[in-house]
Enzyme design. Structure first.
Site, mmCIF file in Angstrom:
data_model
loop_
_atom_site.group_PDB
_atom_site.id
_atom_site.type_symbol
_atom_site.label_atom_id
_atom_site.label_comp_id
_atom_site.label_asym_id
_atom_site.label_seq_id
_atom_site.Cartn_x
_atom_site.Cartn_y
_atom_site.Cartn_z
ATOM 1 N N ASP A 162 0.866 -1.179 0.000
ATOM 2 C CA ASP A 162 0.000 0.000 0.000
ATOM 3 C C ASP A 162 0.908 1.236 0.000
ATOM 4 O OD1 ASP A 162 -2.316 1.687 0.494
ATOM 5 O OD2 ASP A 162 -1.542 1.851 2.531
ATOM 6 N N ASP B 236 -7.183 -1.568 3.537
ATOM 7 C CA ASP B 236 -6.312 -2.663 3.097
ATOM 8 C C ASP B 236 -6.783 -4.024 3.602
ATOM 9 O OD1 ASP B 236 -4.485 -0.855 1.874
ATOM 10 O OD2 ASP B 236 -3.581 -0.456 3.825
#
Length: 743
Positions: free
Chosen positions: A436, A636
């Site tokens: 990420d 996420d």
């Protein structure tokens, strides 16, 4: 009234127990099977190395006490880890067990030494056999009685384990020797010299006792990480009452809302927020950073961290099992009690191993008796005893869990929390890492990365600081932090212009801070050098803030979510290991590519939604890749759940850390490569352990059965077999402990 609508589905309880009395993989299997057979138990897993059982059951059908009674009937014991003093009880039991084992081992050796001397040098002296009988009896039936007790308990349930092998081998050798002592003519009449093996049976007990003693010590060493973590929390705290008086309380009595005083050098007992005073706190146990963190009113503090020179009062918020320290301890304990897929093979083998060995022992006896000539019966009996001794499955059962425990403990010491054994084993196969952007590769908050002053002076610096301090915009906070040494001045006529910036007067001069449109709208003339620099920053996907008064540009600042200092090096290390790296972000492409370029990542996906992150990982998996996902936010969580190995950054959201199988404490991205390397080391150690455990039995059992006798007349002494068996277990545990010192 239809009462069916009011019925509630029974809620399952998941409870952890410490198991006492296990000595091998079959013991663990016995406890696990016993628990699974109880009504109301939905699942149960038992780990030998950590001596932990995790049981999910319906509390309406069975209680913890009933589970304990069932396990006690099988010859073991359970301690409920949810009780406040469970750790102390288990520790005390282990201490007692260690002392008991040590005492019995020493006495076994004391009796064994004269037995060995008589057996080797003074067999022909008068009453030698009687003396050896007298010396051997207390060792077998007092110092070694646990082997026979446990074997009988297993037999009652139709099971066999390591104690079965020890009891059978030593018992048969002892009874055979007693018979030869009392009835030597039975053999002499057949032309065979009657031998006794009292020293062999006692030697087996002594050597196996030494091995178990060393195993107990070694297994204690593998769980040192948990003990170190538990030792971080102080036992007592100083609370501040409403009347200002202070009083000491046990940490167990602390409840949320209580005010706690922390003096210089003291450890913080629970999680909370500072309400009075200020200090610096050493949070290296959480973040890995050696620099102490400034704490003042409103700052969070965490259990286990150490206060430095100042004093402060904080309000308790999370206590007991809710603190971050307790969660870390629970994570490590859960992981150390979980089974790797490779462990299932060892457990299956151990489950059929004992019956197979007993069959081989009987076949050895029968083979010798039938084809061994005049001494066939004696040699057959010895071969049977030796096979039973040498084949104890301790090494096989300890091969995987000890390595897993040491690996997870080493990870915890390095700031990597591993939730289960499966992820530790699987991480070695990772060949694609998806990262990420925000909060993972970057610091997660806007920061001034560059600043160009065209008219730098103290007055303009103080004016900009004062103006931005009035603003509520997140970018304004970045400038305030950047100019944190400036002096705040009164601002008159402050105005926030939506979509453009802010303006206000300081010491009678009107200042503006915002985008280029704000300055153009005020007719402020451009500055060529500032214009060129601003264009370069924009190409790097940085946000540009212009600062001016009514006549000219004073400064331009570049603001961005700065890439972490170690990100490029961490990515380079992953690439060096042959692992492909990808970056996923919901941010705009320009920003994404700018960060990716700095980090050294070539594969970028920008503007993706949370579900699209998971879909991208699934597409990589369909290509045959083993994917690790690294993230820190709630967005996420779906991608983390989809990945083969999920890694959360410790400064991220609780949800991300709950979903992830690994957590990096702090923000050190280099720990990703460390975790993968640790996985490779651990699995290599497991394979080494299994290899030696299997090879030991493959070679040892045929030799014990007498396969070398027709070739060179060699028959393995049961006493030597006992020593070799103990040594194999110690070597496996020692090999696992080598992981601690591997780089």
């Amino acid at each position: 009234m239809d009462e069916s609508n009011h019925k509630t589905t029974p809620v399952s309880a998941s409870r952890e127990f410490s198991v006492l009395g296990m000595s091998c993989a079959v013991c663990a299997g016995t406890v696990e099977q016993t628990l699974k057979e109880q009504p109301g138990v939905e699942s149960a897993t038992v780990n030998l190395a950590s001596a932990q059982a995790k049981v999910t059951f319906n509390p309406e059908r069975i209680s913890s006490d009933q589970l304990r009674k069932a396990v006690q009937q099988a010859g073991f014991d359970l301690i409920d880890n949810s009780s406040d003093n469970s750790a102390d009880i288990v520790e005390e039991e282990h201490r007692k067990q260690w002392k008991r084992m040590k005492r019995r081992t020493i006495w076994s050796l004391i009796f064994f030494l004269p037995l060995m001397v008589i057996g080797m040098f003074f067999m022909d002296m008068p009453y030698a056999n009687i003396i050896m009988w007298l010396l051997a009896t207390p060792v077998l039936f007092w110092f070694g009685r646990d082997f026979f007790i446990h074997a009988w308990q297993q037999a009652r349930h139709g099971r066999a384990n390591m104690d079965t092998l020890v009891a059978l081998s030593t018992g048969i050798a002892y009874l055979f020797s007693v018979f030869n002592t009392l009835f030597p003519q039975f053999w002499l009449s057949r032309g065979i010299e009657p031998h006794v093996y009292f020293e062999a049976s006692v030697g087996i007990i002594a050597f196996i006792s030494i091995g178990k003693l060393l195993e107990e010590k070694a297994k204690g060493n593998t769980s040192s990480a948990i003990r170190k973590l538990m030792g971080l929390q102080p036992r007592r705290v100083t609370i501040v009452r409403t009347d200002g008086e202070t009083v000491e309380l046990p940490v167990e009595d602390v409840t949320p809302g209580i005010s706690i005083l922390v003096r210089p050098g003291e450890k913080i007992a629970v999680d909370g927020t500072v309400s009075e005073g200020s200090s610096y706190v050493d949070e290296s146990m959480l973040s890995g950073e050696p620099v102490a963190v400034r704490k003042e009113t409103g700052s969070p503090v965490f259990a286990g961290t150490v206060n430095q020179k100042g004093s402060f009062v904080f309000t308790a918020e999370k206590v007991g099992g809710e603190t971050m320290l307790a969660q870390i301890i629970r994570t490590v304990r859960d992981a150390q009690g979980s089974k790797a897929p490779i462990q299932r093979l060892a457990d299956q083998v151990a489950g059929i191993f004992v019956p197979a060995v007993m069959l081989i022992a009987l076949l050895s006896f029968a083979g010798w008796w039938i084809w061994g000539g005049e001494n066939g019966f004696t040699h057959g009996l010895l071969a049977m005893v030796t096979v039973l001794v040498i084949a104890c499955p301790c090494a096989l059962g300890l091969a995987t869990p000890t390595a897993i425990m040491v690996g997870i403990g080493k990870g915890a010491e390095q700031g990597i929390l591993i939730k289960d054994a499966e992820s530790l084993e699987l991480a070695r196969r990772v060949n694609a890492v998806v990262l990420d952007k925000t909060g993972t590769l970057t610091e997660g908050h806007p920061t001034v990365t560059d600043m160009l002053w065209t008219d730098r002076n103290a007055e303009s610096i103080h004016a900009l600081y004062s103006l931005e301090k009035q603003s509520e915009h997140p970018l304004a906070e970045a400038i305030v932090k950047y100019l944190n040494d400036a002096t705040p001045l009164p601002v008159e006529g402050f105005e926030s212009i939506t979509g453009s910036g802010v303006c206000g007067s300081v010491n009678g001069i009107r200042y503006f801070a915002g985008n280029k449109r704000l300055l153009d709208g005020q007719g402020i003339p451009p500055h060529p050098h500032a214009e060129k620099t601003a264009r370069e920053w924009s190409r790097e996907a940085k946000t540009v803030i212009w600062v001016a008064d009514t006549t000219h540009v004073i400064a331009v600042a570049a603001i961005a979510d700065r890439i972490k200092p170690d990100a490029a090096a961490a990515v380079a290390e992953l690439n060096r290991q042959g692992i492909e790296t990808y970056m996923l972000t919901g941010d705009q492409p320009e920003t994404a590519y700018a960060i990716a370029t700095q980090a050294g990542i070539k594969n970028v996906r920008a503007g993706v939604l949370p579900q699209q992150k998971a879909e991208f990982i699934a597409s990589l998996q369909q290509e045959g890749k083993c994917v690790a996902m690294v993230g820190d936010g709630i967005n996420d969580s779906t991608a983390l759940a989809q990945a083969d190995v999920s890694i959360a950054m410790g400064q991220g959201s609780d949800i991300a850390m709950d979903v992830a199988k690994m957590t990096i404490i702090g923000n050190d991205l280099s720990k990703i490569a460390v975790a993968i390397h640790l996985s490779r080391q651990t699995v290599k150690t497991i394979r080494e352990n299994l290899f030696w455990a299997f090879i030991y039995n493959v070679i040892g059992i045929p030799i014990a059965a007498g396969i070398l006798y027709p070739i060179n007349g060699f028959l393995l002494n049961p006493m030597i077999a006992g020593a070799a068996m103990a040594l194999s277990s110690v070597s496996v545990v020692s090999n696992s402990l080598r992981l601690k010192w591997k780089k």
